[in-house]
Design a protein around this motif. Structure first.
Motif, PDB file in Angstrom:
ATOM      1  N   GLY A  92    -111.050 115.061  76.354  1.00  0.00           N
ATOM      2  CA  GLY A  92    -109.753 114.367  76.738  1.00  0.00           C
ATOM      3  C   GLY A  92    -108.613 113.904  75.260  1.00  0.00           C
ATOM      4  N   VAL A  93    -109.877 112.907  74.913  1.00  0.00           N
ATOM      5  CA  VAL A  93    -109.780 112.639  73.613  1.00  0.00           C
ATOM      6  C   VAL A  93    -109.409 113.550  72.246  1.00  0.00           C
ATOM      7  CG1 VAL A  93    -110.179 110.748  71.889  1.00  0.00           C
ATOM      8  CG2 VAL A  93    -110.011 109.974  74.975  1.00  0.00           C
ATOM      9  N   LEU A  94    -110.703 114.420  72.128  1.00  0.00           N
ATOM     10  CA  LEU A  94    -110.772 115.194  71.496  1.00  0.00           C
ATOM     11  C   LEU A  94    -109.817 116.273  71.424  1.00  0.00           C
ATOM     12  CD1 LEU A  94    -114.536 116.140  71.185  1.00  0.00           C
ATOM     13  CD2 LEU A  94    -113.450 114.483  70.115  1.00  0.00           C
ATOM     14  N   LEU A  95    -108.860 117.064  72.824  1.00  0.00           N
ATOM     15  CA  LEU A  95    -108.039 117.655  72.989  1.00  0.00           C
ATOM     16  C   LEU A  95    -106.586 117.010  72.122  1.00  0.00           C
ATOM     17  CD1 LEU A  95    -108.943 119.606  76.011  1.00  0.00           C
ATOM     18  CD2 LEU A  95    -109.010 120.522  73.457  1.00  0.00           C
ATOM     19  N   ALA A  96    -106.446 116.119  72.879  1.00  0.00           N
ATOM     20  CA  ALA A  96    -105.365 114.975  72.267  1.00  0.00           C
ATOM     21  C   ALA A  96    -104.847 114.891  70.807  1.00  0.00           C
ATOM     22  CB  ALA A  96    -104.771 113.224  73.189  1.00  0.00           C
ATOM     23  N   LEU A  97    -106.215 114.885  70.496  1.00  0.00           N
ATOM     24  CA  LEU A  97    -106.603 114.721  68.623  1.00  0.00           C
ATOM     25  C   LEU A  97    -105.651 116.099  68.375  1.00  0.00           C
ATOM     26  CD1 LEU A  97    -109.655 112.256  68.390  1.00  0.00           C
ATOM     27  CD2 LEU A  97    -106.914 111.840  68.010  1.00  0.00           C
ATOM     28  N   THR A  98    -106.682 116.961  68.641  1.00  0.00           N
ATOM     29  CA  THR A  98    -106.143 118.176  68.462  1.00  0.00           C
ATOM     30  C   THR A  98    -105.489 119.200  69.305  1.00  0.00           C
ATOM     31  OG1 THR A  98    -108.060 119.149  69.527  1.00  0.00           O
ATOM     32  CG2 THR A  98    -108.344 118.465  67.527  1.00  0.00           C
ATOM     33  N   ALA A  99    -104.135 118.811  69.550  1.00  0.00           N
ATOM     34  CA  ALA A  99    -103.093 119.282  70.316  1.00  0.00           C
ATOM     35  C   ALA A  99    -102.794 120.134  69.913  1.00  0.00           C
ATOM     36  CB  ALA A  99    -101.971 118.489  71.050  1.00  0.00           C
ATOM     37  N   VAL A 100    -101.482 120.391  68.542  1.00  0.00           N
ATOM     38  CA  VAL A 100    -101.436 121.281  67.798  1.00  0.00           C
ATOM     39  C   VAL A 100    -102.063 122.024  67.710  1.00  0.00           C
ATOM     40  CG1 VAL A 100     -99.792 122.214  66.006  1.00  0.00           C
ATOM     41  CG2 VAL A 100     -99.164 119.794  67.403  1.00  0.00           C
ATOM     42  N   VAL A 101    -103.582 122.327  67.431  1.00  0.00           N
ATOM     43  CA  VAL A 101    -104.412 122.861  66.979  1.00  0.00           C
ATOM     44  C   VAL A 101    -104.803 123.826  68.406  1.00  0.00           C
ATOM     45  CG1 VAL A 101    -106.479 124.000  65.890  1.00  0.00           C
ATOM     46  CG2 VAL A 101    -105.597 122.282  64.879  1.00  0.00           C
ATOM     47  N   GLY A 102    -105.152 123.424  69.555  1.00  0.00           N
ATOM     48  CA  GLY A 102    -105.606 123.689  70.322  1.00  0.00           C
ATOM     49  C   GLY A 102    -104.390 124.923  70.776  1.00  0.00           C
ATOM     50  N   ALA A 103    -102.958 124.384  70.817  1.00  0.00           N
ATOM     51  CA  ALA A 103    -101.440 124.813  71.621  1.00  0.00           C
ATOM     52  C   ALA A 103    -101.797 126.169  70.485  1.00  0.00           C
ATOM     53  CB  ALA A 103    -100.605 124.231  71.238  1.00  0.00           C
ATOM     54  N   ASP A 104    -101.841 126.522  69.291  1.00  0.00           N
ATOM     55  CA  ASP A 104    -101.956 127.370  68.342  1.00  0.00           C
ATOM     56  C   ASP A 104    -103.043 128.260  68.489  1.00  0.00           C
ATOM     57  OD1 ASP A 104    -100.522 128.787  66.044  1.00  0.00           O
ATOM     58  OD2 ASP A 104    -102.070 128.649  65.217  1.00  0.00           O
ATOM     59  N   ALA A 105    -103.964 127.814  68.740  1.00  0.00           N
ATOM     60  CA  ALA A 105    -105.139 128.895  68.984  1.00  0.00           C
ATOM     61  C   ALA A 105    -105.016 129.698  70.871  1.00  0.00           C
ATOM     62  CB  ALA A 105    -106.099 128.136  69.145  1.00  0.00           C
ATOM     63  N   VAL A 106    -103.807 128.944  71.202  1.00  0.00           N
ATOM     64  CA  VAL A 106    -104.297 129.405  72.781  1.00  0.00           C
ATOM     65  C   VAL A 106    -103.030 130.205  73.111  1.00  0.00           C
ATOM     66  CG1 VAL A 106    -103.479 128.819  75.469  1.00  0.00           C
ATOM     67  CG2 VAL A 106    -105.229 127.515  73.938  1.00  0.00           C
ATOM     68  N   LEU A 107    -102.185 130.148  72.330  1.00  0.00           N
ATOM     69  CA  LEU A 107    -100.982 130.327  72.310  1.00  0.00           C
ATOM     70  C   LEU A 107    -100.934 132.222  71.095  1.00  0.00           C
ATOM     71  CD1 LEU A 107     -97.418 131.100  72.566  1.00  0.00           C
ATOM     72  CD2 LEU A 107     -97.600 129.978  70.622  1.00  0.00           C
ATOM     73  N   VAL A 108    -102.248 132.291  70.367  1.00  0.00           N
ATOM     74  CA  VAL A 108    -101.612 133.366  69.462  1.00  0.00           C
ATOM     75  C   VAL A 108    -103.055 134.328  70.166  1.00  0.00           C
ATOM     76  CG1 VAL A 108    -103.307 134.445  67.615  1.00  0.00           C
ATOM     77  CG2 VAL A 108    -101.261 132.459  67.313  1.00  0.00           C
ATOM     78  N   LEU A 109    -103.987 133.560  71.184  1.00  0.00           N
ATOM     79  CA  LEU A 109    -104.762 134.482  71.982  1.00  0.00           C
ATOM     80  C   LEU A 109    -104.458 135.418  73.082  1.00  0.00           C
ATOM     81  CD1 LEU A 109    -107.909 132.055  71.350  1.00  0.00           C
ATOM     82  CD2 LEU A 109    -107.537 133.811  70.313  1.00  0.00           C
ATOM     83  N   VAL A 110    -103.301 133.825  74.001  1.00  0.00           N
ATOM     84  CA  VAL A 110    -103.224 135.115  74.900  1.00  0.00           C
ATOM     85  C   VAL A 110    -102.447 135.690  74.836  1.00  0.00           C
ATOM     86  CG1 VAL A 110    -102.385 134.459  77.026  1.00  0.00           C
ATOM     87  CG2 VAL A 110    -103.925 132.460  76.347  1.00  0.00           C
ATOM     88  N   SER A 111    -101.387 135.695  73.292  1.00  0.00           N
ATOM     89  CA  SER A 111     -99.933 136.432  73.919  1.00  0.00           C
ATOM     90  C   SER A 111    -100.886 137.771  73.117  1.00  0.00           C
ATOM     91  CB  SER A 111     -99.619 135.772  72.769  1.00  0.00           C
ATOM     92  OG  SER A 111     -99.855 135.874  71.051  1.00  0.00           O
ATOM     93  N   ARG A 112    -101.771 137.579  72.151  1.00  0.00           N
ATOM     94  CA  ARG A 112    -102.036 139.441  71.850  1.00  0.00           C
ATOM     95  C   ARG A 112    -103.414 140.028  72.768  1.00  0.00           C
ATOM     96  NH1 ARG A 112    -104.605 136.728  66.037  1.00  0.00           N
ATOM     97  NH2 ARG A 112    -103.435 136.243  64.736  1.00  0.00           N
ATOM     98  N   ARG A 113    -104.301 139.020  73.708  1.00  0.00           N
ATOM     99  CA  ARG A 113    -104.950 139.157  74.916  1.00  0.00           C
ATOM    100  C   ARG A 113    -104.152 140.512  75.930  1.00  0.00           C
ATOM    101  NH1 ARG A 113    -109.430 141.476  75.832  1.00  0.00           N
ATOM    102  NH2 ARG A 113    -109.968 141.898  78.146  1.00  0.00           N
ATOM    103  N   LEU A 114    -102.452 139.475  76.016  1.00  0.00           N
ATOM    104  CA  LEU A 114    -100.877 139.989  77.478  1.00  0.00           C
ATOM    105  C   LEU A 114    -100.740 141.738  76.255  1.00  0.00           C
ATOM    106  CD1 LEU A 114     -99.849 136.955  78.473  1.00  0.00           C
ATOM    107  CD2 LEU A 114    -102.095 138.367  79.322  1.00  0.00           C
ATOM    108  N   ASP A 115    -100.885 140.914  75.339  1.00  0.00           N
ATOM    109  CA  ASP A 115     -99.764 142.519  74.119  1.00  0.00           C
ATOM    110  C   ASP A 115    -100.520 143.433  74.002  1.00  0.00           C
ATOM    111  OD1 ASP A 115     -96.860 143.031  73.636  1.00  0.00           O
ATOM    112  OD2 ASP A 115     -98.216 143.534  71.753  1.00  0.00           O
ATOM    113  N   GLY A 116    -101.622 144.050  74.960  1.00  0.00           N
ATOM    114  CA  GLY A 116    -103.325 144.867  73.580  1.00  0.00           C
ATOM    115  C   GLY A 116    -103.216 144.899  72.903  1.00  0.00           C
ATOM    116  N   ARG A 117    -102.887 143.692  72.076  1.00  0.00           N
ATOM    117  CA  ARG A 117    -103.340 143.929  70.620  1.00  0.00           C
ATOM    118  C   ARG A 117    -105.121 142.884  70.600  1.00  0.00           C
ATOM    119  NH1 ARG A 117     -98.621 144.459  67.728  1.00  0.00           N
ATOM    120  NH2 ARG A 117     -97.037 145.238  69.059  1.00  0.00           N
TER     121      ARG A 117
END
Length: 343
Positions: free
Chosen positions: A224-249
């Motif tokens: 939890g601490v590690l994720l909080a310290l890198t919250a924006v980095v993690g959110a950016d990575a999840v957003l990109v990976l999920v959106s590309r996957r759902l769009d078939g890219r």
């Protein structure tokens, strides 16, 4: 304390100077950031890496600082290896799996298995790889990777200081100052860029420093601490990976679909998007440091994860991909929206 302040001030000034001096050689060698349409020389990454290592090492060499801890030496050497790997990627584009494997090998050499155990240590290696590549992905807008890196470095340094790990704390302070000096040239409109060499090495050192600070503590709370310290980095990575996957890219192909791109689509200016995301990073880092110190409960870490997830869901609805047509390839589909990058 005085040495830490002097080291930070020196790192800031030297990085600002070196990044400016390296711009002309980078232009002559045609070393430009491929993620920008403007020709932005890759002088920031080498400046941050060289100055951080030089400032931390010089303090020990001239006798004004305590001997370098083994952890600091390992992070500096491994971070330098990751920087070289990133520089090779800047010059000759490497496959993501090569970057991931190389980073994993470097991470496996610095994780303190004696305190973490083998199982948790392997998880730490995976997290360091994800954080390192996440910082590389965050370098998609002027000032963003630098600003988030500065905030994260202060958080990692605070966690190390709480554990009385003075060497790690000084290293994080020097890195934060070096990134601040780099921001002088990287604020919009950028005149220097980090590139993979700077963003990957900074992400690696930050992630490794936090792993050392949390080694030997509970796995769940540490995650939890590690994720909080890198919250924006993690959110950016999840957003990109999920959106590309759902769009078939293609998941590993670059595109204008990161946090900064989507905020620009909503009408924010480039500095405005950077400041907003840096503020979000500061909020997550603050909660992470307080949780590490035991001043807030683990419930606060869940709030950070919930807010990050809400941001991902909200921004995932912002349209960033062009319409598909049968005869077009994935690469041409993402090329047109790149023109609205960060101005």
């Amino acid at each position: 304390m005085l040495y830490g302040i002097a080291a930070a001030a020196t790192a800031l000034l030297l990085t600002a100077l070196l990044a400016a001096l390296l711009r002309a050689p980078a232009r002559r060698l045609r070393l430009f950031d491929r993620r920008r349409q403007r020709e932005v020389p890759l002088s920031g990454g080498p400046a941050v890496v060289l100055v951080t290592g030089a400032v931390v090492g010089a303090g020990h060499w001239i006798g004004v600082a305590p001997p370098l801890d083994d952890e600091v030496l390992e992070l500096l050497v491994a971070g330098g290896v990751v920087a070289v790997l990133g520089f090779v990627d800047d010059v000759w584009r490497l496959r993501r799996r090569v970057l991931a494997v190389g980073t994993a090998v470097a991470a496996a050499c610095v994780v303190p298995y004696g305190e973490t155990g083998i199982g948790s240590g392997l998880l730490a290696v995976g997290w360091v790889v994800c954080a390192t590549l996440g910082f590389r992905g965050l370098d998609h807008a002027d000032g963003l990777a630098g600003a988030v890196g500065v905030v994260t470095a202060f958080g990692a340094g605070a966690c190390a200081a709480i554990e009385v790990m003075d060497g790690i704390a000084v290293l994080m302070s020097a890195l934060a100052a070096a990134l601040t000096g780099f921001l002088v040239h990287n604020w919009h409109p950028a005149r220097a860029a980090l590139g993979a060499s700077g963003s990957m090495s900074a992400g690696f050192v930050l992630a490794g420093g936090v792993v050392y600070a949390r080694a030997g503590q509970g796995l769940g709370e540490s995650a939890g601490v590690l994720l909080a310290l890198t919250a924006v980095v993690g959110a950016d990575a999840v957003l990109v990976l999920v959106s590309r996957r759902l769009d078939g890219r293609a998941v590993l192909r670059s595109g204008p679909d990161h946090l900064g791109h989507r905020l620009r689509r909503l009408g924010l200016t480039a500095p405005g998007a950077t400041l907003l995301l840096a503020s979000g990073a500061f909020s997550g880092v603050l909660v992470g440091v307080l949780a590490h110190a035991g001043w807030v409960g683990t419930d606060a870490l869940w709030w950070v994860a919930g807010v990050a997830l809400a941001v991902v869901l909200a921004l995932s609805r912002v349209r960033v991909y062009g319409p598909r047509s049968p005869g077009r390839t994935v690469s041409t589909q993402v090329s047109a929206p790149l023109r609205v990058r960060n101005g």
